[in-house]
Design an enzyme around this catalytic site. Sequence first.
Site, PDB file in Angstrom:
ATOM      1  N   TYR A 132       1.666  -6.612   2.960  1.00 35.74           N
ATOM      2  CA  TYR A 132       3.057  -7.129   3.529  1.00 35.74           C
ATOM      3  C   TYR A 132       3.421  -6.813   5.116  1.00 35.74           C
ATOM      4  CZ  TYR A 132       4.968  -7.102  -1.088  1.00 35.74           C
ATOM      5  OH  TYR A 132       5.294  -7.599  -2.450  1.00 35.74           O
ATOM      6  N   TYR A 166      -1.007  -7.118  -5.265  1.00 36.76           N
ATOM      7  CA  TYR A 166      -0.859  -6.137  -4.539  1.00 36.76           C
ATOM      8  C   TYR A 166      -1.395  -4.801  -4.913  1.00 36.76           C
ATOM      9  CZ  TYR A 166       1.868  -2.115  -2.328  1.00 36.76           C
ATOM     10  OH  TYR A 166       2.013  -1.016  -1.961  1.00 36.76           O
ATOM     11  N   ARG A 187      -0.277  -4.199  -8.596  1.00 38.52           N
ATOM     12  CA  ARG A 187       1.074  -5.098  -9.182  1.00 38.52           C
ATOM     13  C   ARG A 187       0.505  -6.169  -9.097  1.00 38.52           C
ATOM     14  NH1 ARG A 187       6.694  -5.434  -7.867  1.00 38.52           N
ATOM     15  NH2 ARG A 187       6.608  -5.666 -10.192  1.00 38.52           N
ATOM     16  N   HIS A 190       3.458 -11.562  -6.657  1.00 42.51           N
ATOM     17  CA  HIS A 190       4.959 -11.979  -6.930  1.00 42.51           C
ATOM     18  C   HIS A 190       5.706 -12.296  -5.892  1.00 42.51           C
ATOM     19  CE1 HIS A 190       4.560  -7.598  -6.104  1.00 42.51           C
ATOM     20  NE2 HIS A 190       5.664  -7.847  -5.245  1.00 42.51           N
ATOM     21  N   HIS A 192       9.350 -11.919  -3.654  1.00 45.58           N
ATOM     22  CA  HIS A 192      10.569 -10.953  -3.921  1.00 45.58           C
ATOM     23  C   HIS A 192      11.958 -11.919  -3.493  1.00 45.58           C
ATOM     24  CE1 HIS A 192       8.955  -6.768  -4.283  1.00 45.58           C
ATOM     25  NE2 HIS A 192       7.898  -7.174  -3.697  1.00 45.58           N
TER      26      HIS A 192
END
Length: 263
Positions: A132, A166, A187, A190, A192
């Site tokens: 990120y 992630y 994870r 995805h 967000h």
Amino acid sequence: MNQKVVDVYNGMVTKFKELISEHELDHNDYETFVGWLNKLGQAGEVPLFMDVFFETHALQEMYKNVKGTEPTILGPYYLEDATKLTAPYVLPMRADEPGDVLFFSGTIKDVDGNPLANTVVDMWQADASGEYSGFADGIPTENLRGIFQTDADGNFEVQTVIPGDYSIPTNGPTGQFLEWIDSHPTRPAHLHFLFKPKNGDTLISQVFFEGNKYLDSDVAKGVRGTLITKLTKHDGAEKGLDKDFYKAHLDFALRLQDQPVFS
Ligand code: BEZ
Ligand code: FE
């Protein structure tokens, strides 16, 4: 006095004492736990730990009796004030941004099926390596984060790259905890979203991709079947690109009311 705090405090103390008795935790265990908790705070991982283990449950409980798209984890990597985009929407990215090109589109309606024009969409995601911006070194803060709006029919399309899976940092206290409970740290990939209707609750949600191998074992248990979309591969020529790209789509239904149900 805050009665909610009193009630939760009492519940927590009771449960904690029960756990000590039930599992025969000795003073050594107690000291280990306090030491670990202290490290969690010192490493700045309290939000990370809480979001992995509790956030999705808090959102699910809050919305269990209401219609509309299911919410899921905000997570610790949301940054306010992302770049405001103008159409055609492309998330800010590096010149050599790794990963496959993705055109993600959505339709935003209210729970009665009326399209929601000019609804603000705040989107962020990990890059193709699962990192990120603003939290991993070497990525510009604004990377793969953007704010835009639906058109007059409640539709939007945004160009980005397919995010990678992630991983929770494995070298800190949260990683240590996951090792203790024998859980992998991953994870599934995805996107967000925060959807902000003019007169309703902001919806905090995510979109996942069919076929991802971590859909059934998300470390943060944030996957919902209704939030899974399918990637379809397209010839680059369709969009004037020099490599193939992917498309994915999902419809969203937002709850509207003059007064937010939850504040
Ligand atoms: C995330 O979705 O980015 C996330 C959720 C929980 C913990 C860490 C990250
Ligand atoms: Fe995330």
